[in-house]
Design a protein around this motif. Sequence first.
Motif: not given
Lengths: 280, 235
Positions: A69-70, A82, B4, B7, B11, B71-73, B75-82, B234
Amino acid sequence: MLELTDLTKKYGEVTALDGVSLRVREGEKVALLGPNGAGKTTLLSIALGLLAADSGTARLLGRPPRETLAAGLAGVLLQDAGLPEEVKVADLVAAVAGMYPTPSAPDLGDLAGRRVTTLSGGQRQQVRFALALAGDPALLILDEPTVGLDVDARRALWRRIQGRTVVFATHYLAEADDHADRVVLLSGGRIVADGPVEEIKALVGGTEVRLTLDAMDAPTLRSLPGVRDVVVEGASATLRTGDSDATLRALFAAFDGVRNVRTSGAGLESAFVSLTGEER
Amino acid sequence: MRSFLGFEVRRSLSSPVNLVFLAGFPVLLYLLWTKVLDLASGPVSMVSMATYGAMGGALFIGGAIAMERASGWLRQLAVTPLPAHGYIVAKLVAGMLAVLPSVVIVLAAGALLGGVRLPAGTWLVLPLLIWIGVAPFAALGVAFGYSFRGQSANIVTMVVFFLLAVLGGLWLPVSRMPEGLRVVAEHSPAYQAGSLGWRALDGLPPTGTSVLVLVAWTALFVVLGVWRYRRTAWR
């Protein structure tokens, strides 16, 4: 592409996964089916490294999931993710796409200029799907991808996954039937069936006979030759039989009042019920 | 990770809530103290209120993290390369950048509405000192962000924000406090953050004690933040 070996996971006394092994090869489209609580989300969470298994190993593209994933090699849609509320959809997707080695900007149509706050549940799901595609990944892992989507958005989603390896969890049997070439049926934390859609249907096999009978008599129906099981709903019944000719002959002999008799090959629905032992 | 970071910066700079909260409220308080109630001297109160607003901005970086965890955002970021630390760095940079304009606005209110007159050099150095002075609160905010979820983090942060601001003499000078409390107050982070600016009004550099106390608090809060973050990462 995805390799799970002998995964177990317990939440206290509850066993969520009980020795699950699964191997997904390049180009496969795998539907992960199962009733609620079967362990679908637990399985995907472990496959993504979001949750640690009690024992067993998970590999994505041959590496530990977090590394893959990373490196931005897989796209993921999570059920409960969310989104930041006050930002524009296009800005959000661009920010995430920029994290990947091969950013791709999925066409978001009218949604691009909208703020996330103003979106409906289905539209948010479209944004989550866009985020999963933002890195143009060869491997997609999608947890309940079509929840809340209208027909057009659904069709667009299935079109967009073409040419990729996809693992998706769903509880819509029709989706597994239409869009997967392999079905993995999970029940009580175990894989109870795994194979091509046709094979799973054949596993249950037989023919379904639907009928209407005003003077319903389930025990007699069950005793007809060839009948494996009977589901009664009011004045209608569905029989599953291994020998439809014998069943039908006996059926008409036994009941004068039987009407609306239809037969069909057993569908994925009956496979699901018969293999998981649960009504959906 | 630049996309990011950009962004997050856009923001946080474009958030009207930030501007009202970090600049509007301190400006009103400043005018209340000096113009309406006539309780405090113009320049000192101006610095106090700019520090107060900046401190809030730094602390509430954690509030934003807590909301995104809930909000779970995340969790979403945790599956990206960030990477997880990339998220925190982006939040800190974006949050601290948003503090700077609010400090400038409060100081501008002092000059334009409050008639504060200072040497040009002081006007230049003042926002930077105030900005650097609130660094410990950014670390404390992150610790809160990873200790509490959603709205409860904002409530805790609000209470701590208020207590530390009062204790640090940003509302009323510590010289009016009883002796025992005053000693405690003078070692609190908000007082030392404020004192950087207060001394600058007289053309004086920060004292060694100020630097030492601020560094110590920052170190403590960073350790706290790292500990909390490691426990939750995360989630």
